[in-house]
Scaffold this motif. Structure first.
Motif, PDB file in Angstrom:
ATOM      1  N   VAL A 170     -99.227  30.921 -17.279  1.00 47.86           N
ATOM      2  CA  VAL A 170     -97.999  30.885 -16.474  1.00 47.86           C
ATOM      3  C   VAL A 170     -97.616  29.484 -16.000  1.00 47.86           C
ATOM      4  CG1 VAL A 170     -96.911  31.755 -14.378  1.00 47.86           C
ATOM      5  CG2 VAL A 170     -98.281  33.287 -15.797  1.00 47.86           C
ATOM      6  N   LEU A 171     -98.604  28.669 -15.637  1.00 47.75           N
ATOM      7  CA  LEU A 171     -98.269  27.329 -15.158  1.00 47.75           C
ATOM      8  C   LEU A 171     -97.526  26.536 -16.241  1.00 47.75           C
ATOM      9  CD1 LEU A 171     -98.821  26.303 -12.356  1.00 47.75           C
ATOM     10  CD2 LEU A 171    -100.823  25.090 -13.229  1.00 47.75           C
ATOM     11  N   ILE A 200    -109.755  27.151 -13.902  1.00 43.93           N
ATOM     12  CA  ILE A 200    -109.977  27.635 -15.264  1.00 43.93           C
ATOM     13  C   ILE A 200    -108.771  27.141 -16.046  1.00 43.93           C
ATOM     14  CG2 ILE A 200    -110.202  29.651 -16.748  1.00 43.93           C
ATOM     15  CD1 ILE A 200    -111.138  31.191 -14.181  1.00 43.93           C
ATOM     16  N   GLY A 216    -116.043  30.919 -16.419  1.00 48.26           N
ATOM     17  CA  GLY A 216    -115.819  31.546 -15.112  1.00 48.26           C
ATOM     18  C   GLY A 216    -114.588  32.430 -15.048  1.00 48.26           C
ATOM     19  N   VAL A 217    -114.136  32.924 -16.205  1.00 46.81           N
ATOM     20  CA  VAL A 217    -113.113  33.967 -16.154  1.00 46.81           C
ATOM     21  C   VAL A 217    -113.841  35.279 -15.906  1.00 46.81           C
ATOM     22  CG1 VAL A 217    -111.387  32.846 -17.600  1.00 46.81           C
ATOM     23  CG2 VAL A 217    -113.113  34.263 -18.667  1.00 46.81           C
ATOM     24  N   THR A 218    -113.414  35.980 -14.882  1.00 47.75           N
ATOM     25  CA  THR A 218    -114.154  37.162 -14.474  1.00 47.75           C
ATOM     26  C   THR A 218    -113.317  38.428 -14.524  1.00 47.75           C
ATOM     27  OG1 THR A 218    -113.544  36.732 -12.182  1.00 47.75           O
ATOM     28  CG2 THR A 218    -115.663  35.888 -12.924  1.00 47.75           C
ATOM     29  N   TYR A 270    -112.074  27.056  -8.044  1.00 46.04           N
ATOM     30  CA  TYR A 270    -112.310  26.192  -9.197  1.00 46.04           C
ATOM     31  C   TYR A 270    -111.258  26.481 -10.259  1.00 46.04           C
ATOM     32  CZ  TYR A 270    -114.381  30.390 -11.227  1.00 46.04           C
ATOM     33  OH  TYR A 270    -114.582  31.667 -11.683  1.00 46.04           O
ATOM     34  N   ASN A 282    -107.654  36.144 -13.078  1.00 51.95           N
ATOM     35  CA  ASN A 282    -107.859  34.738 -13.442  1.00 51.95           C
ATOM     36  C   ASN A 282    -107.830  34.514 -14.955  1.00 51.95           C
ATOM     37  OD1 ASN A 282    -110.552  35.439 -14.228  1.00 51.95           O
ATOM     38  ND2 ASN A 282    -111.257  35.087 -12.124  1.00 51.95           N
ATOM     39  N   SER A 285    -102.638  24.205 -19.403  1.00 56.54           N
ATOM     40  CA  SER A 285    -102.299  25.176 -18.363  1.00 56.54           C
ATOM     41  C   SER A 285    -103.568  25.512 -17.602  1.00 56.54           C
ATOM     42  CB  SER A 285    -101.691  26.440 -18.973  1.00 56.54           C
ATOM     43  OG  SER A 285    -100.999  27.202 -17.994  1.00 56.54           O
ATOM     44  N   THR A 315    -103.213  35.420 -16.067  1.00 51.84           N
ATOM     45  CA  THR A 315    -102.289  34.500 -15.415  1.00 51.84           C
ATOM     46  C   THR A 315    -102.331  33.091 -16.014  1.00 51.84           C
ATOM     47  OG1 THR A 315    -104.088  34.098 -13.888  1.00 51.84           O
ATOM     48  CG2 THR A 315    -102.458  35.720 -13.212  1.00 51.84           C
ATOM     49  N   LEU A 316    -103.274  32.849 -16.904  1.00 51.43           N
ATOM     50  CA  LEU A 316    -103.540  31.492 -17.379  1.00 51.43           C
ATOM     51  C   LEU A 316    -102.340  30.800 -18.038  1.00 51.43           C
ATOM     52  CD1 LEU A 316    -105.899  29.571 -17.318  1.00 51.43           C
ATOM     53  CD2 LEU A 316    -106.837  30.722 -19.317  1.00 51.43           C
ATOM     54  N   PHE A 353    -120.366  29.906 -10.099  1.00 51.70           N
ATOM     55  CA  PHE A 353    -119.252  29.014  -9.751  1.00 51.70           C
ATOM     56  C   PHE A 353    -119.018  29.054  -8.244  1.00 51.70           C
ATOM     57  CE2 PHE A 353    -118.573  29.698 -14.191  1.00 51.70           C
ATOM     58  CZ  PHE A 353    -117.937  28.561 -14.654  1.00 51.70           C
ATOM     59  N   VAL A 411    -105.314  28.008 -13.943  1.00 50.43           N
ATOM     60  CA  VAL A 411    -105.225  28.643 -12.635  1.00 50.43           C
ATOM     61  C   VAL A 411    -106.337  28.045 -11.784  1.00 50.43           C
ATOM     62  CG1 VAL A 411    -104.237  30.834 -13.460  1.00 50.43           C
ATOM     63  CG2 VAL A 411    -106.736  30.579 -13.288  1.00 50.43           C
ATOM     64  N   ILE A 412    -106.187  28.135 -10.468  1.00 54.84           N
ATOM     65  CA  ILE A 412    -107.304  27.771  -9.584  1.00 54.84           C
ATOM     66  C   ILE A 412    -107.830  29.076  -9.006  1.00 54.84           C
ATOM     67  CG2 ILE A 412    -108.065  26.466  -7.578  1.00 54.84           C
ATOM     68  CD1 ILE A 412    -105.718  24.532  -8.107  1.00 54.84           C
ATOM     69  N   ASN A 413    -108.973  29.499  -9.534  1.00 57.12           N
ATOM     70  CA  ASN A 413    -109.512  30.805  -9.187  1.00 57.12           C
ATOM     71  C   ASN A 413    -110.142  30.800  -7.798  1.00 57.12           C
ATOM     72  OD1 ASN A 413    -110.379  33.509  -9.624  1.00 57.12           O
ATOM     73  ND2 ASN A 413    -112.446  32.677  -9.876  1.00 57.12           N
ATOM     74  N   HIS A 414    -109.734  31.787  -6.986  1.00 60.93           N
ATOM     75  CA  HIS A 414    -110.308  31.942  -5.645  1.00 60.93           C
ATOM     76  C   HIS A 414    -111.226  33.155  -5.552  1.00 60.93           C
ATOM     77  CE1 HIS A 414    -107.818  28.997  -3.177  1.00 60.93           C
ATOM     78  NE2 HIS A 414    -107.317  28.885  -4.390  1.00 60.93           N
ATOM     79  N   LEU A 415    -111.365  33.913  -6.628  1.00 62.42           N
ATOM     80  CA  LEU A 415    -112.246  35.076  -6.613  1.00 62.42           C
ATOM     81  C   LEU A 415    -113.686  34.618  -6.827  1.00 62.42           C
ATOM     82  CD1 LEU A 415    -110.115  37.425  -8.917  1.00 62.42           C
ATOM     83  CD2 LEU A 415    -110.235  37.445  -6.410  1.00 62.42           C
ATOM     84  N   ARG A 465    -102.709  36.251   0.507  1.00 62.40           N
ATOM     85  CA  ARG A 465    -103.969  35.587   0.160  1.00 62.40           C
ATOM     86  C   ARG A 465    -103.938  35.034  -1.268  1.00 62.40           C
ATOM     87  NH1 ARG A 465    -108.872  37.984  -1.683  1.00 62.40           N
ATOM     88  NH2 ARG A 465    -108.008  40.073  -1.380  1.00 62.40           N
ATOM     89  N   MET A 466    -104.462  33.823  -1.425  1.00 64.26           N
ATOM     90  CA  MET A 466    -104.518  33.212  -2.747  1.00 64.26           C
ATOM     91  C   MET A 466    -105.577  33.920  -3.594  1.00 64.26           C
ATOM     92  SD  MET A 466    -102.959  30.924  -4.455  1.00 64.26           S
ATOM     93  CE  MET A 466    -102.336  29.553  -3.465  1.00 64.26           C
ATOM     94  N   ILE A 467    -105.203  34.287  -4.817  1.00 63.92           N
ATOM     95  CA  ILE A 467    -106.142  34.934  -5.740  1.00 63.92           C
ATOM     96  C   ILE A 467    -106.512  33.958  -6.855  1.00 63.92           C
ATOM     97  CG2 ILE A 467    -106.457  36.834  -7.371  1.00 63.92           C
ATOM     98  CD1 ILE A 467    -106.355  37.760  -4.462  1.00 63.92           C
ATOM     99  N   ALA A 468    -105.519  33.455  -7.545  1.00 55.13           N
ATOM    100  CA  ALA A 468    -105.732  32.463  -8.603  1.00 55.13           C
ATOM    101  C   ALA A 468    -104.443  31.661  -8.710  1.00 55.13           C
ATOM    102  CB  ALA A 468    -106.080  33.124  -9.929  1.00 55.13           C
ATOM    103  N   TRP A 469    -104.430  30.507  -8.036  1.00 55.85           N
ATOM    104  CA  TRP A 469    -103.198  29.734  -7.940  1.00 55.85           C
ATOM    105  C   TRP A 469    -102.561  29.572  -9.317  1.00 55.85           C
ATOM    106  CZ3 TRP A 469    -101.069  25.150  -9.717  1.00 55.85           C
ATOM    107  CH2 TRP A 469     -99.921  24.729  -9.042  1.00 55.85           C
ATOM    108  N   PRO A 470    -101.287  29.816  -9.477  1.00 57.46           N
ATOM    109  CA  PRO A 470    -100.271  30.073  -8.444  1.00 57.46           C
ATOM    110  C   PRO A 470    -100.089  31.551  -8.044  1.00 57.46           C
ATOM    111  CG  PRO A 470     -99.220  29.826 -10.582  1.00 57.46           C
ATOM    112  CD  PRO A 470    -100.694  29.663 -10.817  1.00 57.46           C
ATOM    113  N   LEU A 496    -100.295  18.946 -14.991  1.00 52.62           N
ATOM    114  CA  LEU A 496    -100.153  19.337 -16.394  1.00 52.62           C
ATOM    115  C   LEU A 496     -99.874  18.120 -17.262  1.00 52.62           C
ATOM    116  CD1 LEU A 496     -98.243  22.730 -16.713  1.00 52.62           C
ATOM    117  CD2 LEU A 496    -100.683  22.262 -16.381  1.00 52.62           C
TER     118      LEU A 496
END
Lengths: 379, 139
Positions: free
Chosen positions: A145-146, B84, A133-135, B82, A139, B67, A142-143, B78, B69-73, A191-196, B111
């Motif tokens: 960064v956390l 990734i 589901g990486v589009t 959710y 998303n 690591s 940014t992977l 999906f 992200v929580i994707n909102h797009l 607006r949240m795009i891909a937390w964070p 994490l």
């Protein structure tokens, strides 16, 4: 390379930036190319080398009416244009060509005349990332960064400050897409795009282009504009698959490219008066500051948050507002180079007084590749 | 039933063993006989040392959340939001994953939390390795 053996004698962006419904992608390449040639006082007949990315380089040359004897289609993402500068320096030094035109054009927003998405589920990267589901870059890029936040202490507030400071720079530029001041709260409430990551930590999507004309330094004084010398160059590559990046807190491509650029230029960090670091997302200036060695590992976020890169700070960074506020067509590297050239010519709307060396650092294909160019206005 | 909106990977000769393993409920890695490193994604030689003396082995299926992200797009197949994620396998290599059987929130997705492999059937041919909180430790 020999420092200052090659100069940028023409540089321009497309006539318009932002939303350009009247030009397709190749038309944007051509508009930028003709503007840069006019800036140099040249015509298409003078060009014998063509480099571009994101579009077939031969098609761009043919469309412009150029039959080049040197062509470079290196396409490694948004830093391709920095890499083209490095390759052009090598070609010009070797005498493979005399006048190189590097073009960029991208209909990122209007999507006119673009290549379609490449859906190839047997390709290495698509087999092992696409099914999850990486589009899109927001998303994927940014992977890591956390992990960096946990390991290196980078905070959401520091990421927000990257956007805040760059908006301060964008305010100087009449051509910037967004110029109104923003606060950390604005960024953290967007607006949240891909937390964070929130909307204001992500780049714009606009139409535009830019082009550069390069030739050997011995000819540089024959042109109407102040020559901008290529003092040093670097490039590097790591992986097109972001999940396989070795260190999530540091880019190997950045480190290699930056080290080569400093070595070839023969300069120290304290010599850099002006800095551009490709910012498709707010974390990239942080990685850039650390991986280029301007600050230590884990210190990039605090360095920006403390104001050292803002107007009046000791290391002016992304003085056009960057991909976050100025413009971002998709392959932003060309616009970072344009601002570096403006600063060295002394004509940026956000001019850093007395600046003699500008370092322009690009990233491409998520953290796949990198290119770095050191510019100087002294031969 | 396969979801026609999901992206279905297509194996190549070099990756067929991995997808055959996933269909059989096994997570398969390759390990270099010369330098002893386990690696992923699959290929016919060791990316660490270049040796072609490599063997397929079954991974433990244990991993930690590295690591995400929580994707909102919006994304085909999906329901946003959710996660990734990238997980680090006990054997060392990292791979992308979603995190199943777990709330898709920063509070639940911590994490370094321990994870275990599971498989999501996408088609008759393809089952996708996925990870979920390790049993007894789920949030």
């Amino acid at each position: 390379m020999t420092p200052n053996s090659v100069a940028i004698v023409g540089a321009a962006e497309t006539t318009e930036l932002g939303r350009i419904p009247t030009l397709s992608q190749i038309g944007l390449h051509a508009d930028a190319a003709l503007n840069a040639l006019a800036d140099a006082g040249l015509t298409i007949q003078d060009v014998d080398g063509v480099a571009t990315a994101g579009h077939n380089a031969v098609e761009v040359a043919h469309y412009l009416g150029i039959a080049p004897s040197w062509v470079d289609g290196t396409s490694v993402g948004g830093c391709s244009f920095m890499v083209h500068v490095r390759h052009a320096v090598a070609a010009l030094e070797a005498g493979l060509c005399r006048t190189v035109l590097i073009t960029h054009g991208e209909s990122g927003r209007s999507k006119l005349g673009r290549y379609g998405p490449s859906i190839a589920p047997a390709l290495f990267d698509q087999q092992f990332e696409q099914p999850y589901g990486v589009t899109a870059p927001p998303n994927r890029f940014t992977l890591p960064v956390l992990r960096k936040m946990k390991d290196d202490g980078l905070t959401e507030e520091q990421l927000a400050m990257v956007a805040v400071v760059q908006r301060e720079w964008a305010a100087f530029h009449p051509r910037a897409s967004f110029r109104d001041p923003i606060t950390v709260e604005d960024v953290l409430n967007s607006r949240m795009i891909a937390w964070p990551f929130r909307l204001l930590m992500c780049c714009l999507v606009t139409d535009g282009g830019g082009a550069l004309v390069l030739t050997t330094a011995d000819r540089a004084k024959d042109f109407p504009t102040r020559p901008v010398y290529v003092r040093g160059v670097g490039e590097g590559a790591e992986t097109p698959v972001v999940s396989q990046m070795k260190d999530f807190g540091s880019s190997a491509a950045f480190r290699t490219s930056g080290r080569l650029a400093f070595e070839s230029a023969g300069i120290a960090h304290s010599d850099v008066d002006h800095l551009m670091i490709y910012d498709a997302f707010a974390h990239l200036p942080v990685y850039g500051l650390e991986d280029l060695g301007f600050v230590g590992r884990g210190e990039g976020g605090a360095f920006i948050a403390e104001g050292h890169t803002r107007p009046g700070g000791r290391l002016p960074l992304n003085t056009n507002g960057g991909g976050l506020s100025y413009m971002h067509s998709g392959m932003y590297g060309m616009y970072a180079l344009q601002e570096g050239v403006r600063q060295m010519r002394g004509v940026s709307p956000a001019q850093v007084e007395g600046a003699k060396i500008s370092l322009v650092h690009g990233v491409g294909g998520m953290f796949a590749a990198s290119g770095t160019v050191v510019l100087s206005n002294e031969a | 039933m396969s979801d026609p909106t999901r992206f279905i990977p297509v194996p190549t000769p070099e990756t067929a063993h991995f997808w055959e393993g996933a269909r059989a409920g096994e997570l398969r890695l390759q390990r270099c006989a010369d330098c002893r490193k386990a690696y992923f994604p699959p290929r016919a030689f060791c990316p660490e040392c270049g040796s072609r003396e490599v063997r397929v082995e079954r991974a433990s299926g244990r991993a930690r959340l590295y690591s995400y992200v929580i994707n909102h797009l919006p994304a085909p197949g999906f329901t946003a939001p959710y996660a990734i994620a990238v997980v680090e396998l006990e054997e060392g290599p990292r791979m992308m994953s979603n995190i199943l059987d777990c709330p898709q929130t920063p509070e639940a997705l911590v994490l370094d939390m321990p994870l275990e492999v599971t498989f999501e059937r996408l088609s008759d041919e393809i089952s996708l390795p996925q990870f979920r909180p390790a049993k007894g430790r789920a949030a």
